[in-house]
Design an enzyme around this catalytic site. Structure first.
Site, PDB file in Angstrom:
ATOM      1  N   PHE A 164      -0.413   0.540   2.622  1.00  0.00           N
ATOM      2  CA  PHE A 164      -1.859   0.668   2.484  1.00  0.00           C
ATOM      3  C   PHE A 164      -2.509  -0.671   2.812  1.00  0.00           C
ATOM      4  CE2 PHE A 164       0.173   3.806  -0.052  1.00  0.00           C
ATOM      5  CZ  PHE A 164      -0.597   4.942   0.089  1.00  0.00           C
ATOM      6  N   LYS A 165      -3.308  -0.675   3.871  1.00  0.00           N
ATOM      7  CA  LYS A 165      -4.074  -1.865   4.227  1.00  0.00           C
ATOM      8  C   LYS A 165      -5.487  -1.663   3.687  1.00  0.00           C
ATOM      9  CE  LYS A 165      -5.811  -4.526   8.167  1.00  0.00           C
ATOM     10  NZ  LYS A 165      -6.094  -4.495   9.622  1.00  0.00           N
ATOM     11  N   ILE A 166      -5.788  -2.368   2.609  1.00  0.00           N
ATOM     12  CA  ILE A 166      -7.072  -2.202   1.939  1.00  0.00           C
ATOM     13  C   ILE A 166      -7.996  -3.340   2.364  1.00  0.00           C
ATOM     14  CG2 ILE A 166      -8.240  -1.926  -0.271  1.00  0.00           C
ATOM     15  CD1 ILE A 166      -6.158   0.256   0.347  1.00  0.00           C
TER      16      ILE A 166
END
Length: 303
Positions: A164-166
């Site tokens: 997950f690239k937040i």
């Protein structure tokens, strides 16, 4: 550090001054990024100007980049598209040519056509059937809200959704909730946005970051010191690079990495396709004034 950790910058896409893709220059970009000591590379992302590249150029860049990396580093290929069928086809193409994983934003087109939560889930599930790990890119550019409960459902119910690239506002808060509630299902919590909030995000549980290819060798020590448990050293390393990172994030955007690569002899041109304007000379001058004292690999690589 975990399997999905470290620094995985986005490769810029070089163009000739006439606007055609510089495929030989792309190979030099890859070589420079390997020599920067990165843990992985991402291609065809927003900082690669994916929205300015044709489908055929995307296909060739994928094949050339993966062949040239030749296993030296794992490569993430961005496959975002509003049409699920096309996203699946892009993911299959990436897999066929040796990608380690793919990255996707939620389905969107323009300001008003946005996938619902269920449509987003279904698209990621169908891309997951290709059999490559998926990094979910939670980026404001899509305009699609990805609340933590939806991300948790994706992580738990879609086998290939692992990272997950937040990079939404208050990234640390979202990462903290995601990691706390998701546990082992969240195998790779990352941040983005050139590492502008990196230290807070690491404290919130991030294991990696996806920056630009400008100074990743200078940002990487922040992660290394933090992973070793030395918060003081991590804070000092972060403070050292923050002025340059801030200037990139707030003033330059994806143009910064290409400007630095031209200055360092990696590529011949920092051309960006219209309607993107070139960097103002004063903005570029300030960029170099901030990164030269850091002595990054990019400024010395081709000299």
């Amino acid at each position: 550090m975990t399997k999905y950790s470290g620094i995985w910058p986005v490769a810029p896409t070089p163009f000739h001054p006439d606007g055609t893709v510089d495929y030989e220059g792309m190979k030099r970009v890859i070589d420079c990024m390997v020599d920067q000591g990165n843990d992985g590379i991402c291609i065809l992302a927003n900082y690669s100007e994916q929205f300015l590249i044709s489908d055929e150029e995307r296909r060739k860049l994928t094949e050339i980049s993966l062949a040239h990396v030749a296993g030296r580093l794992p490569v993430i290929v961005t496959v975002s598209h509003f049409a699920t069928q096309i996203a699946v086809e892009r993911a299959q193409h990436a897999k066929d040519h040796g990608a380690a994983m793919v990255m996707m934003m939620a389905p969107y087109h323009g300001a008003l056509m946005r996938g619902t939560a269920e449509q987003t889930f279904e698209q990621f599930a169908r891309v997951g059937d290709v059999g490559l790990p998926i990094m979910v890119q939670d980026a404001p550019l899509s305009g699609v809200d990805l609340p933590v409960p939806l991300l948790l459902r994706m992580a738990r119910e879609i086998e290939m959704v692992k990272l997950f690239k937040i990079e939404c506002p208050q990234t640390a808060a979202k990462l903290r909730a995601l990691v706390a509630e998701g546990g082992d299902a969240i195998e790779g919590p990352f941040d983005g946005e050139e590492a502008i909030t990196l230290l807070a995000d690491l404290e919130a549980g991030a294991t990696g970051t996806m920056t630009s290819a400008m100074i990743p060798d200078q940002i990487k020590p922040v992660l290394q010191h933090f992973a070793a448990g030395d918060l003081t050293a991590a804070t000092e390393a972060y403070a050292r690079v923050l002025p340059a990172v801030n200037h990139e994030n707030r003033q330059c955007g994806f143009r910064s990495a290409k400007a630095a690569m031209v200055e360092g002899g990696v590529i011949a041109s920092d051309f960006c396709r219209h309607p993107i304007a070139p960097l103002h000379p004063q903005t570029k001058e300030a960029l170099f004034r901030l990164i030269r004292p850091l002595d990054p690999v990019v400024l010395n690589w081709g000299k």
